[in-house]
Design a protein around this motif. Structure first.
Motif, PDB file in Angstrom:
ATOM      1  N   LEU A   1      40.807  86.833  39.037  1.00 22.12           N
ATOM      2  CA  LEU A   1      39.919  87.678  39.834  1.00 22.12           C
ATOM      3  C   LEU A   1      39.545  88.971  39.113  1.00 22.12           C
ATOM      4  N   LEU A   2      40.336  89.363  38.129  1.00 23.51           N
ATOM      5  CA  LEU A   2      39.989  90.538  37.318  1.00 23.51           C
ATOM      6  C   LEU A   2      39.400  90.086  35.978  1.00 23.51           C
ATOM      7  N   HIS A   3      38.768  88.932  36.002  1.00 17.79           N
ATOM      8  CA  HIS A   3      38.034  88.397  34.838  1.00 17.79           C
ATOM      9  C   HIS A   3      38.915  87.889  33.722  1.00 17.79           C
ATOM     10  N   GLY A   4      40.169  87.590  34.040  1.00 23.06           N
ATOM     11  CA  GLY A   4      41.039  86.959  33.056  1.00 23.06           C
ATOM     12  C   GLY A   4      40.842  85.454  33.050  1.00 23.06           C
ATOM     13  N   PRO A   5      41.613  84.775  32.213  1.00 29.21           N
ATOM     14  CA  PRO A   5      41.539  83.318  32.159  1.00 29.21           C
ATOM     15  C   PRO A   5      42.202  82.691  33.378  1.00 29.21           C
ATOM     16  N   THR A   6      41.949  81.413  33.599  1.00 29.08           N
ATOM     17  CA  THR A   6      42.705  80.678  34.600  1.00 29.08           C
ATOM     18  C   THR A   6      43.419  79.535  33.898  1.00 29.08           C
ATOM     19  N   TRP A   7      44.393  78.926  34.559  1.00 31.99           N
ATOM     20  CA  TRP A   7      45.147  77.856  33.928  1.00 31.99           C
ATOM     21  C   TRP A   7      45.858  77.027  35.003  1.00 31.99           C
ATOM     22  N   PRO A   8      46.149  75.758  34.710  1.00 31.65           N
ATOM     23  CA  PRO A   8      46.915  74.947  35.656  1.00 31.65           C
ATOM     24  C   PRO A   8      48.352  75.469  35.704  1.00 31.65           C
ATOM     25  N   VAL A   9      48.886  75.687  36.897  1.00 31.78           N
ATOM     26  CA  VAL A   9      50.243  76.227  37.048  1.00 31.78           C
ATOM     27  C   VAL A   9      51.223  75.096  37.385  1.00 31.78           C
ATOM     28  N   PRO A  10      52.162  74.794  36.492  1.00 31.42           N
ATOM     29  CA  PRO A  10      53.210  73.834  36.829  1.00 31.42           C
ATOM     30  C   PRO A  10      54.026  74.345  38.020  1.00 31.42           C
TER      31      PRO A  10
ATOM     32  N   LYS B   1      41.810  86.480  46.999  1.00 29.89           N
ATOM     33  CA  LYS B   1      40.443  86.984  46.876  1.00 29.89           C
ATOM     34  C   LYS B   1      40.220  88.142  47.839  1.00 29.89           C
ATOM     35  N   GLN B   2      40.633  87.934  49.090  1.00 23.73           N
ATOM     36  CA  GLN B   2      40.515  89.005  50.087  1.00 23.73           C
ATOM     37  C   GLN B   2      41.270  90.253  49.657  1.00 23.73           C
ATOM     38  N   ALA B   3      42.483  90.043  49.156  1.00 15.16           N
ATOM     39  CA  ALA B   3      43.332  91.188  48.784  1.00 15.16           C
ATOM     40  C   ALA B   3      42.710  91.972  47.627  1.00 15.16           C
ATOM     41  N   VAL B   4      42.126  91.272  46.663  1.00 16.72           N
ATOM     42  CA  VAL B   4      41.561  91.941  45.489  1.00 16.72           C
ATOM     43  C   VAL B   4      40.216  92.600  45.818  1.00 16.72           C
ATOM     44  N   VAL B   5      39.470  91.999  46.746  1.00 16.30           N
ATOM     45  CA  VAL B   5      38.232  92.647  47.186  1.00 16.30           C
ATOM     46  C   VAL B   5      38.577  93.979  47.857  1.00 16.30           C
ATOM     47  N   LYS B   6      39.640  93.983  48.638  1.00 14.51           N
ATOM     48  CA  LYS B   6      40.066  95.183  49.351  1.00 14.51           C
ATOM     49  C   LYS B   6      40.633  96.227  48.386  1.00 14.51           C
ATOM     50  N   ASP B   7      41.361  95.783  47.373  1.00 17.98           N
ATOM     51  CA  ASP B   7      42.042  96.692  46.448  1.00 17.98           C
ATOM     52  C   ASP B   7      42.154  95.972  45.097  1.00 17.98           C
ATOM     53  N   ARG B   8      41.251  96.310  44.179  1.00 16.27           N
ATOM     54  CA  ARG B   8      41.184  95.549  42.919  1.00 16.27           C
ATOM     55  C   ARG B   8      42.504  95.577  42.158  1.00 16.27           C
ATOM     56  N   ARG B   9      43.231  96.691  42.304  1.00 22.75           N
ATOM     57  CA  ARG B   9      44.483  96.799  41.575  1.00 22.75           C
ATOM     58  C   ARG B   9      45.463  95.691  41.940  1.00 22.75           C
ATOM     59  N   MET B  10      45.300  95.132  43.142  1.00 16.98           N
ATOM     60  CA  MET B  10      46.262  94.133  43.616  1.00 16.98           C
ATOM     61  C   MET B  10      46.346  92.920  42.671  1.00 16.98           C
ATOM     62  N   GLY B  11      45.249  92.597  41.997  1.00 15.72           N
ATOM     63  CA  GLY B  11      45.301  91.489  41.028  1.00 15.72           C
ATOM     64  C   GLY B  11      46.335  91.772  39.954  1.00 15.72           C
ATOM     65  N   ALA B  12      46.338  93.008  39.470  1.00 14.26           N
ATOM     66  CA  ALA B  12      47.297  93.427  38.445  1.00 14.26           C
ATOM     67  C   ALA B  12      48.715  93.465  39.007  1.00 14.26           C
ATOM     68  N   SER B  13      48.836  93.953  40.228  1.00 20.58           N
ATOM     69  CA  SER B  13      50.165  94.123  40.820  1.00 20.58           C
ATOM     70  C   SER B  13      50.878  92.778  40.988  1.00 20.58           C
ATOM     71  N   LEU B  14      50.117  91.744  41.344  1.00 20.43           N
ATOM     72  CA  LEU B  14      50.734  90.410  41.518  1.00 20.43           C
ATOM     73  C   LEU B  14      51.125  89.798  40.176  1.00 20.43           C
ATOM     74  N   LEU B  15      50.338  90.083  39.145  1.00 15.91           N
ATOM     75  CA  LEU B  15      50.706  89.593  37.813  1.00 15.91           C
ATOM     76  C   LEU B  15      52.034  90.216  37.378  1.00 15.91           C
ATOM     77  N   ARG B  16      52.155  91.513  37.600  1.00 15.52           N
ATOM     78  CA  ARG B  16      53.395  92.193  37.216  1.00 15.52           C
ATOM     79  C   ARG B  16      54.589  91.712  38.035  1.00 15.52           C
ATOM     80  N   LEU B  17      54.355  91.477  39.321  1.00 16.68           N
ATOM     81  CA  LEU B  17      55.445  91.021  40.200  1.00 16.68           C
ATOM     82  C   LEU B  17      56.035  89.696  39.684  1.00 16.68           C
ATOM     83  N   PHE B  18      55.171  88.817  39.205  1.00 16.50           N
ATOM     84  CA  PHE B  18      55.630  87.527  38.676  1.00 16.50           C
ATOM     85  C   PHE B  18      56.481  87.734  37.415  1.00 16.50           C
TER      86      PHE B  18
END
Ligand code: HEM
Ligand SMILES: *[C@@H]1O[C@H](CO)[C@@H](O)[C@H](O)[C@H]1NC(C)=O
Length: 313
Positions: free
Chosen positions: A129-138, A45-62
């Motif tokens: 955090l960028l308004h996408g869905p959430t889900w339980p992560v195994p 949350k802190q990271a995305v408040v500081k830099d919204r793009r970070m939400g996208a960057s972590l999705l891509r990293l995964f």
């Protein structure tokens, strides 16, 4: 002659069974590290408040982790050359966010939670955090002790990939064409460097002329390689279905994006997603869980790295 064939066969069987018996579980750390999910959430949350793009960057990293040796944190290792592979170098972001999460998690639950699992949770929270869905992560993945530059170069799709290539690269990871088209919807968030889409906006066919002109303003024919453009020109910051609407208007930023709507097998699904956000979100979630199940190390395989950048000494 029978030797190599037998070994290949055993290898294939063991790869298949490691997917089938992955045995990840959403409650894996509920006793050993109950604060885990909250910690990931707070740092993200802190990271995305500081830099919204970070939400996208972590999705891509995964995504880039899972397509190379499975979701085993290999992409986070400084050694081994994976970070320097073509699709990753000067491109992946968010390593320091993973470091920050890991430091807090280690303080609370030393030696328990893998970097691969932290990355899976961070991708989920970045999306939400960028308004996408959430889900339980195994959970319950362990970390690799190796990384691979050649697998990163071979397994990750390129902006030039044709539809047939995209389908076969995802199939190699056990993902269907539907998974591929849903996961590509991740390009509703985040940004790309001029150098990744220049070829397409100068002279590629199957591109809307107004769109191409507009992109040319941020991405000149030469120089300015690192200028950024949103992957989804309408709504860079929000996870929505504009990506698919753009494809229908021939406004995909990459050739690989536009391939999903180019008279081929995915046209109908692109149309459906463009008009049905609930369907897109539910298929995206299913595909993310499936992608998160690619070849995890479980049980006593691999290790739980203390520092995500280095193998334990
Ligand atoms: C289908 C084949 C795919 C190709 C060819 C592709 C390629 C790319 C490229 C070239 C970039 C820009 C990199 C840069 O400018 O340095 C990018 C960004 C991005 N990709 Fe993909 N990608 C694909 C699929 C995916 C998937 C499956 C996901 C996640 C599920 C994903 C998530 C993202 C995100 C979120 C960004 C923006 C990252 C940021 O702003 O830091 N992509 N992709
Ligand atoms: C895509 O193709 C163009 C030539 O059409 C080439 O210059 C470029 O390097 C290719 N990009 C990738 C990532 O393969």
């Amino acid at each position: 002659m029978a030797g190599p064939t037998l070994i290949n066969c055993l290898l294939a069987v063991s790869l298949l069974s490691s997917v089938a018996d992955a045995q990840l579980s959403t409650t894996f750390y509920s006793r050993s590290c109950p604060s885990l999910e909250n910690t990931v959430w707070m740092v993200m949350k802190q990271a995305v408040v500081k830099d919204r793009r970070m939400g996208a960057s972590l999705l891509r990293l995964f995504f880039h982790d899972c397509f190379v040796q499975g979701c085993d944190g290999s992409v986070l290792l400084d050694a081994g050359g994976e970070k320097a592979a073509g699709p990753n170098a000067n491109s992946l972001r968010g390593f320091e966010v993973i470091d920050a999460i890991k430091a807090r998690v280690e303080a609370a639950c030393p030696g328990v939670v893998s970097c691969a699992d932290i990355l899976a949770l961070a991708a989920r929270d970045g999306t939400f955090l960028l308004h996408g869905p959430t889900w339980p992560v195994p959970l319950g993945r362990r970390d690799s002790t190796t990384a691979s530059q050649s697998l990163a170069n071979n397994n990750l799709p390129s902006v030039n990939s044709s539809l047939a290539t995209l389908i076969s690269m995802f199939a190699r990871q056990g993902l269907s064409p539907t998974d591929m088209t849903a996961l590509s919807g991740a390009h509703t968030i985040g940004q790309a460097r001029c150098t990744t889409f220049r070829d397409r906006i100068y002279g590629n066919s199957n591109i809307d002329a107004t769109f191409a002109k507009r992109q040319q303003r941020t991405c000149p024919l030469s120089g300015a390689d690192n200028n950024l453009a949103p992957l989804d020109v309408q709504t860079l910051r929000a996870f929505d279905t504009a990506y698919y609407q753009n494809l229908m208007a021939h406004r995909g930023l990459f050739r690989s994006d536009q391939e999903l709507f180019s008279g081929g097998s995915q046209d109908a699904l692109v149309r459906q997603y463009s008009a049905n956000p609930a369907l897109f979100r539910s298929d995206f979630v299913k595909a993310m869980v499936k992608m998160g199940n690619i070849n995890p190390l479980t049980g006593t395989a691999g290790q739980v790295r203390r520092n995500c950048r280095f193998v334990n000494s």
